[in-house]
Write an enzyme that holds these catalytic residues in place. Structure first.
Site, mmCIF file in Angstrom:
data_model
loop_
_atom_site.group_PDB
_atom_site.id
_atom_site.type_symbol
_atom_site.label_atom_id
_atom_site.label_comp_id
_atom_site.label_asym_id
_atom_site.label_seq_id
_atom_site.Cartn_x
_atom_site.Cartn_y
_atom_site.Cartn_z
ATOM 1 N N PRO A 11 41.687 71.034 57.172
ATOM 2 C CA PRO A 11 40.975 71.449 55.961
ATOM 3 C C PRO A 11 41.491 72.745 55.355
ATOM 4 O O PRO A 11 41.888 73.663 56.068
ATOM 5 C CB PRO A 11 39.529 71.624 56.441
ATOM 6 C CG PRO A 11 39.616 71.744 57.920
ATOM 7 C CD PRO A 11 40.805 70.962 58.345
ATOM 8 N N ASN A 12 41.448 72.753 54.039
ATOM 9 C CA ASN A 12 41.799 73.907 53.200
ATOM 10 C C ASN A 12 43.303 74.159 53.093
ATOM 11 O O ASN A 12 43.720 75.011 52.304
ATOM 12 C CB ASN A 12 41.077 75.190 53.666
ATOM 13 C CG ASN A 12 39.566 75.015 53.649
ATOM 14 O OD1 ASN A 12 39.013 74.676 52.609
ATOM 15 N ND2 ASN A 12 38.915 75.204 54.772
ATOM 16 N N ARG A 19 45.319 80.327 48.664
ATOM 17 C CA ARG A 19 44.228 80.761 49.525
ATOM 18 C C ARG A 19 44.699 81.922 50.416
ATOM 19 O O ARG A 19 45.662 81.767 51.165
ATOM 20 C CB ARG A 19 43.852 79.555 50.384
ATOM 21 C CG ARG A 19 43.062 79.834 51.595
ATOM 22 C CD ARG A 19 43.216 78.659 52.565
ATOM 23 N NE ARG A 19 42.322 78.841 53.676
ATOM 24 C CZ ARG A 19 42.537 78.364 54.886
ATOM 25 N NH1 ARG A 19 43.613 77.652 55.149
ATOM 26 N NH2 ARG A 19 41.680 78.580 55.839
ATOM 27 N N TYR A 24 48.263 83.720 54.652
ATOM 28 C CA TYR A 24 48.986 82.459 54.786
ATOM 29 C C TYR A 24 50.263 82.385 53.942
ATOM 30 O O TYR A 24 51.000 81.402 54.041
ATOM 31 C CB TYR A 24 48.058 81.288 54.425
ATOM 32 C CG TYR A 24 46.849 81.197 55.331
ATOM 33 C CD1 TYR A 24 46.997 80.907 56.687
ATOM 34 C CD2 TYR A 24 45.561 81.427 54.845
ATOM 35 C CE1 TYR A 24 45.892 80.843 57.528
ATOM 36 C CE2 TYR A 24 44.452 81.357 55.676
ATOM 37 C CZ TYR A 24 44.624 81.075 57.016
ATOM 38 O OH TYR A 24 43.534 81.008 57.852
ATOM 39 N N ASN A 75 48.549 71.037 62.454
ATOM 40 C CA ASN A 75 47.838 72.285 62.158
ATOM 41 C C ASN A 75 46.402 71.868 61.848
ATOM 42 O O ASN A 75 46.097 71.490 60.712
ATOM 43 C CB ASN A 75 48.455 73.020 60.973
ATOM 44 C CG ASN A 75 47.741 74.341 60.717
ATOM 45 O OD1 ASN A 75 46.676 74.606 61.285
ATOM 46 N ND2 ASN A 75 48.319 75.177 59.859
ATOM 47 N N ALA A 78 40.698 74.860 60.550
ATOM 48 C CA ALA A 78 39.414 75.259 61.156
ATOM 49 C C ALA A 78 38.939 74.267 62.218
ATOM 50 O O ALA A 78 38.177 74.647 63.127
ATOM 51 C CB ALA A 78 38.366 75.432 60.069
ATOM 52 N N GLU A 99 50.809 72.001 68.473
ATOM 53 C CA GLU A 99 49.759 72.630 67.665
ATOM 54 C C GLU A 99 50.381 73.835 66.976
ATOM 55 O O GLU A 99 51.019 74.663 67.636
ATOM 56 C CB GLU A 99 48.629 73.084 68.598
ATOM 57 C CG GLU A 99 47.553 73.895 67.905
ATOM 58 C CD GLU A 99 46.514 74.455 68.900
ATOM 59 O OE1 GLU A 99 46.539 74.061 70.090
ATOM 60 O OE2 GLU A 99 45.708 75.282 68.473
ATOM 61 N N HIS A 101 49.871 77.063 64.006
ATOM 62 C CA HIS A 101 49.062 77.882 63.094
ATOM 63 C C HIS A 101 50.008 78.802 62.341
ATOM 64 O O HIS A 101 50.885 79.431 62.960
ATOM 65 C CB HIS A 101 48.032 78.693 63.870
ATOM 66 C CG HIS A 101 47.127 77.810 64.657
ATOM 67 N ND1 HIS A 101 46.140 77.060 64.059
ATOM 68 C CD2 HIS A 101 47.110 77.501 65.975
ATOM 69 C CE1 HIS A 101 45.543 76.332 64.982
ATOM 70 N NE2 HIS A 101 46.113 76.580 66.152
ATOM 71 N N ARG A 108 43.246 87.681 64.990
ATOM 72 C CA ARG A 108 42.192 87.564 63.980
ATOM 73 C C ARG A 108 40.804 87.528 64.639
ATOM 74 O O ARG A 108 40.660 87.936 65.789
ATOM 75 C CB ARG A 108 42.487 86.337 63.106
ATOM 76 C CG ARG A 108 43.857 86.446 62.409
ATOM 77 C CD ARG A 108 44.156 85.255 61.540
ATOM 78 N NE ARG A 108 43.186 85.127 60.460
ATOM 79 C CZ ARG A 108 43.046 84.024 59.712
ATOM 80 N NH1 ARG A 108 43.816 82.977 59.938
ATOM 81 N NH2 ARG A 108 42.138 83.994 58.773
HETATM 82 C C1 DQA Z 1 45.133 78.232 60.635
HETATM 83 C C2 DQA Z 1 44.234 79.209 61.397
HETATM 84 C C3 DQA Z 1 42.805 78.695 61.445
HETATM 85 O O1 DQA Z 1 41.989 79.608 62.177
HETATM 86 C C4 DQA Z 1 42.247 78.576 60.045
HETATM 87 O O2 DQA Z 1 40.950 78.031 60.078
HETATM 88 C C5 DQA Z 1 43.136 77.813 59.125
HETATM 89 C C6 DQA Z 1 44.586 77.930 59.249
HETATM 90 C C7 DQA Z 1 46.564 78.749 60.454
HETATM 91 O O3 DQA Z 1 47.428 77.957 60.091
HETATM 92 O O4 DQA Z 1 46.824 79.949 60.663
HETATM 93 O O5 DQA Z 1 42.660 77.157 58.197
HETATM 94 O O6 DQA Z 1 45.207 77.015 61.384
#
Ligand code: DQA
Length: 162
Positions: A11-12, A19, A24, A75, A78, A99, A101, A108
Site C-alpha cells: 500500500p501507498n 509521498r 522515499y 516490498n 505497511a 523482502e 524496504h 524509524r
Molecule cells: C517501506 C517501509 C514501511 O514501514 C512503510 O510502511 C512503507 C514503505 C519502505 O519501503 O521503506 O510504506 O516498506
C-alpha cells in the site's frame, strides 16, 4: 527452477515520488518498474511487477507465483508490520523470497522495527533506496542460476550429454 519472478509492492507505493520524498525519494513506481525490467532482461528473468493497496490482491499474486515462479521480491510496505496473512501466503511457497524496504526501517519509528515477513524472507534489504529492488533481483537470478547448475532441467541435461 522457473525464471519467472514477481515483484510485489504494498500500500501507498503507488504514490512513490510524491509521498514523503525526504524518506522515499523522487523516483516513481513507474521508474522503479522500468529499472527492474532492464535488469530482468539482462538476467533473462520474466518479470511480473504489481502494486496494490489491498492485502488480498497481494495474497492472490503470491498464490499465482506459487504455481509458476522461481521467486518473489516483495516490498510489503505497511503490511510488513501487520500482515500474518501475507506471511502465511509466503510460507506456502517453496521459492526464495526477498523482502525489501526503500527506507531503513530500523532507523524509524519503533512500530516499523518488527516485520512479520522477515520470519520467511531468504534475505532482507532496507535503506538502499529503490536500488534494493535491483539488488534483490540480482540475488534471485544468482540463486535460480545456481539451482539450474545443480539440478539441470531435462532438456539442458540432454544437450550437455550430447
Ligand atoms: C517501506 C517501509 C514501511 O514501514 C512503510 O510502511 C512503507 C514503505 C519502505 O519501503 O521503506 O510504506 O516498506
Amino acid at each position: 527452477m522457473s525464471r519467472v519472478v514477481y515483484v510485489l509492492n504494498g500500500p501507498n507505493l503507488n504514490l512513490l515520488g510524491k509521498r514523503q520524498p525526504q524518506i522515499y525519494g523522487y523516483e516513481t513506481l513507474a521508474d522503479v518498474e522500468r529499472e527492474c525490467r532492464k535488469v530482468a532482461q539482462e538476467l533473462k528473468l520474466e518479470l511480473h511487477f504489481h502494486q496494490s493497496n489491498r492485502e488480498y490482491e497481494i495474497i492472490d499474486w503470491i498464490h499465482e507465483a506459487r504455481e509458476t515462479a522461481g521467486g518473489v521480491v516483495i516490498n510489503p510496505a505497511a503490511f510488513t508490520h501487520t500482515s500474518v496473512a501475507i506471511l502465511d501466503a509466503l510460507n506456502a511457497c517453496e521459492f526464495p523470497v526477498f523482502e525489501i524496504h526503500i527506507s531503513n526501517v530500523h532507523q524509524r519509528e519503533g512500530f516499523r522495527h518488527h516485520s512479520y515477513i522477515s520470519a520467511r524472507a531468504t534475505g532482507v534489504i532496507a535503506g538502499f533506496g529503490t536500488q534494493g529492488y535491483l539488488l534483490a533481483l540480482r540475488r534471485l537470478a544468482f540463486l535460480i542460476d545456481a539451482n539450474e547448475r545443480s539440478h539441470p532441467s531435462p532438456s539442458r541435461a540432454g544437450s550437455n550429454a550430447a
